[in-house]
Design an enzyme around this catalytic site. Structure first.
Site, PDB file in Angstrom:
ATOM      1  N   GLU A 101       0.830  -1.195   0.000  1.00  0.00           N
ATOM      2  CA  GLU A 101       0.000   0.000   0.000  1.00  0.00           C
ATOM      3  C   GLU A 101       0.868   1.251   0.000  1.00  0.00           C
ATOM      4  OE1 GLU A 101      -4.038  -1.195   2.476  1.00  0.00           O
ATOM      5  OE2 GLU A 101      -2.463  -0.098   3.484  1.00  0.00           O
ATOM      6  N   TYR A 149       2.334   4.371   1.588  1.00  0.00           N
ATOM      7  CA  TYR A 149       2.621   4.691   2.987  1.00  0.00           C
ATOM      8  C   TYR A 149       2.261   6.148   3.254  1.00  0.00           C
ATOM      9  CZ  TYR A 149       5.192   5.346   7.346  1.00  0.00           C
ATOM     10  OH  TYR A 149       5.537   5.632   8.644  1.00  0.00           O
ATOM     11  N   HIS A 159      -5.291   8.131  13.299  1.00  0.00           N
ATOM     12  CA  HIS A 159      -6.063   6.877  13.289  1.00  0.00           C
ATOM     13  C   HIS A 159      -7.462   7.227  13.792  1.00  0.00           C
ATOM     14  CE1 HIS A 159      -6.436   2.386  14.245  1.00  0.00           C
ATOM     15  NE2 HIS A 159      -7.579   2.928  14.612  1.00  0.00           N
ATOM     16  N   GLU A 168      -8.708  -1.409   8.099  1.00  0.00           N
ATOM     17  CA  GLU A 168      -9.226  -2.719   8.494  1.00  0.00           C
ATOM     18  C   GLU A 168     -10.557  -2.556   9.212  1.00  0.00           C
ATOM     19  OE1 GLU A 168      -6.604  -4.735  11.178  1.00  0.00           O
ATOM     20  OE2 GLU A 168      -6.584  -3.103  12.635  1.00  0.00           O
ATOM     21  N   ASN A 196     -12.653  -4.328  12.527  1.00  0.00           N
ATOM     22  CA  ASN A 196     -12.664  -5.254  13.653  1.00  0.00           C
ATOM     23  C   ASN A 196     -14.096  -5.717  13.895  1.00  0.00           C
ATOM     24  OD1 ASN A 196      -9.870  -5.305  14.466  1.00  0.00           O
ATOM     25  ND2 ASN A 196     -10.153  -3.181  15.059  1.00  0.00           N
ATOM     26  N   ARG A 217     -15.817  -7.066  16.234  1.00  0.00           N
ATOM     27  CA  ARG A 217     -15.990  -7.331  17.666  1.00  0.00           C
ATOM     28  C   ARG A 217     -16.156  -6.007  18.392  1.00  0.00           C
ATOM     29  NH1 ARG A 217     -11.219  -5.304  19.395  1.00  0.00           N
ATOM     30  NH2 ARG A 217      -9.346  -5.667  18.149  1.00  0.00           N
ATOM     31  N   VAL A 251     -11.801  -2.261  22.801  1.00  0.00           N
ATOM     32  CA  VAL A 251     -11.397  -1.867  24.156  1.00  0.00           C
ATOM     33  C   VAL A 251     -11.955  -0.477  24.478  1.00  0.00           C
ATOM     34  CG1 VAL A 251      -9.411  -1.339  25.650  1.00  0.00           C
ATOM     35  CG2 VAL A 251      -9.287  -3.261  24.048  1.00  0.00           C
TER      36      VAL A 251
END
Length: 449
Positions: free
Chosen positions: A201, A203, A209, A288, A290, A292, A295
């Site tokens: 990919e 960079y 984030h 990505e 997740n 689930r 945290v």
């Protein structure tokens, strides 16, 4: 038949979090535990407890046969995996459902799709999520890699198709490094995940984030609950998270959140999920998903008032989403500090006996933890021992309350990273929200220098 007893296939603060949500819904809980966790708070508070093996996670919390057996002997009718351990293991999800137990999580096929980074990127593109420029899939041929890297421009990043946590990732600044770094990334990926597949990919030099919390009912309806900014990271591990992000406007939030919710609706996604992006110069790039609970979910709960674990249980029970998109209001600001049993500057783990513990309190202060005086923190698991979550009407008010709450929190007998959080909150860049995913490591390096 409605869920009446949930087996919690996890430990620590997240096991307690699930127990509390279940009890508030009138549902019984079953704690599973290793021999090292016999005295843990989640075991003490659960309605039923089953020992599933020795301290090593492979023989206990990752032992699918033992967990299924525990569910059968305790007459549980559902399993909640929490986060980590087996939470994104599609085989486990399939086995749970094959035993006529309700899986409090996404459909197994969605865990498979989003668990493979190459397939996840392809699916995300098809669903309309913005992508980082890069290879269409796995790259094994060096000449092909060289061509792709030349097209998208250096620097590029070589990533493992399976796994995460920064393993199997290499930044390549020029063509003469490419072949060597591809081999190194593939070798690391093989050792860590049993899969040497890599992809390439563009960079991004200094991004943030930013991740969006999504929820689907599995029948084509989905909502988003805004974003979290998780840019303060060390070695790809989050240290502090906040919601909303200091850099997004309400219009950007609703636009991007809408794109994420639409993608989940098209997918027929079920339950809680988080779509993670890198953000740079006003642009989002999918990295990505997740499949689930995260945290850092409490900061989203704080600014929306939605109990995400309760919602997970409801959806798994076949009920509709409890809120519509237009009913979700984003109010105030929330920050979470991950409190770890570790040296605050060397980051060496510090397990052992907690001789004294005092949790922070006061208005809009939440502590998710299984700590108590006399508890022995085992050396076998992740070092996170608590999460301190603070809410304020404004970001500045939230920061002031967090500083006060950190002063109040006392954990004696072991080292913790509370001094690190206190020092971070004194930094002008953190106070102003002007930081990226590189900021913390660069600041630590300067401090050591």
């Amino acid at each position: 038949m409605a869920i009446q007893r949930i087996l919690i296939a996890n430990r620590g603060e997240i096991a307690l979090r699930i127990h509390r949500a279940a009890h508030e819904m009138g549902i019984e809980t079953v704690a599973v535990h290793s021999t090292a966790d016999a005295d843990a708070m989640h075991v003490r508070l659960a309605d039923h407890a089953v020992c599933i093996g020795p301290p090593n996670a492979t023989d206990s919390y990752l032992n699918i046969a033992s967990i299924i057996s525990a569910a059968e002997i305790s007459h549980a009718d559902a399993i909640h995996p929490g986060y980590g351990f087996l939470s994104e293991n599609c085989k486990f999800a399939e086995i749970v459902e094959a035993h006529d137990l309700k899986w409090i999580g996404p459909k197994p096929e969605h865990i498979v799709t989003m668990g493979d980074k190459v397939q996840a990127k392809k699916t995300a593109g098809e669903l309309g999520l913005p992508l980082v420029p890069g290879s269409d899939g796995a790259v094994s041929d060096f000449n092909e890699a060289r061509k792709i890297a030349a097209e998208i421009g250096y620097p590029v990043i070589i990533k493992a198709a399976s796994g995460g946590g920064g393993r199997g990732m290499k930044v390549c600044n020029s063509e003469d490094q490419l072949e060597t770094l591809m081999q190194q990334a593939g070798s690391e990926a093989k050792a860590a995940f049993g899969d040497a597949t890599v992809y390439i990919e563009k960079y991004l030099g200094n991004p943030r984030h930013i991740e969006f919390q999504v929820f689907g009912d599995g029948n084509g309806n989905a909502i988003h609950l805004g974003e979290r900014d998780c840019s303060l990271q060390r070695r790809h591990q989050k240290v502090l998270e906040e919601a909303p992000s200091p850099v997004l406007s309400h219009e950007e939030r609703m636009r991007m959140g809408g794109i994420c919710a639409d993608a989940m609706a098209k997918m027929g996604y079920r339950g809680a999920g988080t779509i993670e992006f890198l953000w740079e110069n006003g642009e989002f790039y999918f990295i990505e998903m997740n499949t689930r609970l995260q945290v850092e979910h409490p900061v989203t709960e704080a600014i929306t008032g939605v109990d995400l674990v309760r919602e997970q249980i409801r959806i798994a029970d076949g009920q509709p989403l409890s809120v519509k998109q237009e009913e979700i209001e984003f109010k105030g600001h929330a920050i979470e500090c991950r409190i770890n049993a570790e040296d605050p500057w060397t980051f060496a783990p510090s397990p052992g006996l907690v001789t004294y513990y005092h949790a922070s309190g006061g208005m809009h202060v939440r502590v998710d933890s299984g700590l108590y005086a006399g508890y022995k923190i085992p050396p076998y698991y992740d070092s996170m021992i608590a999460k301190l979550i603070v809410y304020g009407r404004s970001r500045n008010g939230c920061m002031m309350r967090l500083k006060r709450a950190l002063e109040e929190m006392v954990v004696e007998g072991v080292k913790t990273n509370i001094p690190l959080h206190q020092e971070l909150l004194r930094q002008p860049d953190v106070e102003s929200g002007d930081y990226t995913i590189k900021w913390l490591e660069e600041w630590l390096a300067k401090r050591e220098g």
